[in-house]
Design a protein around this motif. Structure first.
Motif, mmCIF file in Angstrom:
data_model
loop_
_atom_site.group_PDB
_atom_site.id
_atom_site.type_symbol
_atom_site.label_atom_id
_atom_site.label_comp_id
_atom_site.label_asym_id
_atom_site.label_seq_id
_atom_site.Cartn_x
_atom_site.Cartn_y
_atom_site.Cartn_z
ATOM 1 N N ASN A 23 0.803 -1.231 0.000
ATOM 2 C CA ASN A 23 0.000 0.000 0.000
ATOM 3 C C ASN A 23 0.835 1.279 0.000
ATOM 4 O OD1 ASN A 23 -2.546 -1.308 -0.061
ATOM 5 N ND2 ASN A 23 -2.293 -1.763 2.099
ATOM 6 N N THR A 24 2.140 1.166 -0.241
ATOM 7 C CA THR A 24 2.985 2.355 -0.333
ATOM 8 C C THR A 24 2.688 3.070 -1.645
ATOM 9 O OG1 THR A 24 4.733 1.283 0.930
ATOM 10 C CG2 THR A 24 5.368 3.180 -0.408
ATOM 11 N N PRO A 25 2.419 4.378 -1.617
ATOM 12 C CA PRO A 25 2.213 5.127 -2.859
ATOM 13 C C PRO A 25 3.507 5.197 -3.675
ATOM 14 C CG PRO A 25 1.399 6.358 -0.967
ATOM 15 C CD PRO A 25 2.181 5.198 -0.437
ATOM 16 N N VAL A 26 3.359 5.052 -4.985
ATOM 17 C CA VAL A 26 4.489 5.100 -5.910
ATOM 18 C C VAL A 26 4.304 6.319 -6.805
ATOM 19 C CG1 VAL A 26 5.710 3.857 -7.725
ATOM 20 C CG2 VAL A 26 4.642 2.592 -5.857
ATOM 21 N N LYS A 27 5.390 7.084 -6.993
ATOM 22 C CA LYS A 27 5.315 8.336 -7.763
ATOM 23 C C LYS A 27 6.224 8.293 -8.979
ATOM 24 C CE LYS A 27 4.098 10.805 -3.651
ATOM 25 N NZ LYS A 27 3.935 12.093 -3.086
#
Length: 81
Positions: free
Chosen positions: A27-31
């Motif tokens: 669930n870590t946001p990736v940019k």
């Protein structure tokens, strides 16, 4: 600190398969390079020392095949994990 990875491939169901130099939480946001969130890590698989990360794209209509090889970024949490 930013963690840099890259897009390895795109799965048949349209999810992004990426590599990062160390373990990252689900669930870590990736940019992307513009600091725009492209999705979240949904699944981790493969060898423990060099796992693959499956990312569910935030924008399902994006042309994901053109993203292969692009750099991705994660923000490391305050605990250094």
């Amino acid at each position: 600190m930013r963690i840099e990875g890259y897009i390895d491939s795109i799965s048949q169901n349209g999810k992004i398969i990426a590599r990062f130099p160390r373990m990252v939480s689900l669930n870590t946001p990736v940019k992307d390079i513009r600091n725009k969130t492209i999705g979240k890590i949904d699944w981790i698989f493969g060898p423990i020392d060099k796992p693959y990360f499956e990312i569910v794209p935030q924008n399902k209509s994006q042309k994901t095949l053109s993203l292969i090889g692009n750099k991705l970024y994660l923000e490391e949490d305050n605990n250094g994990k």
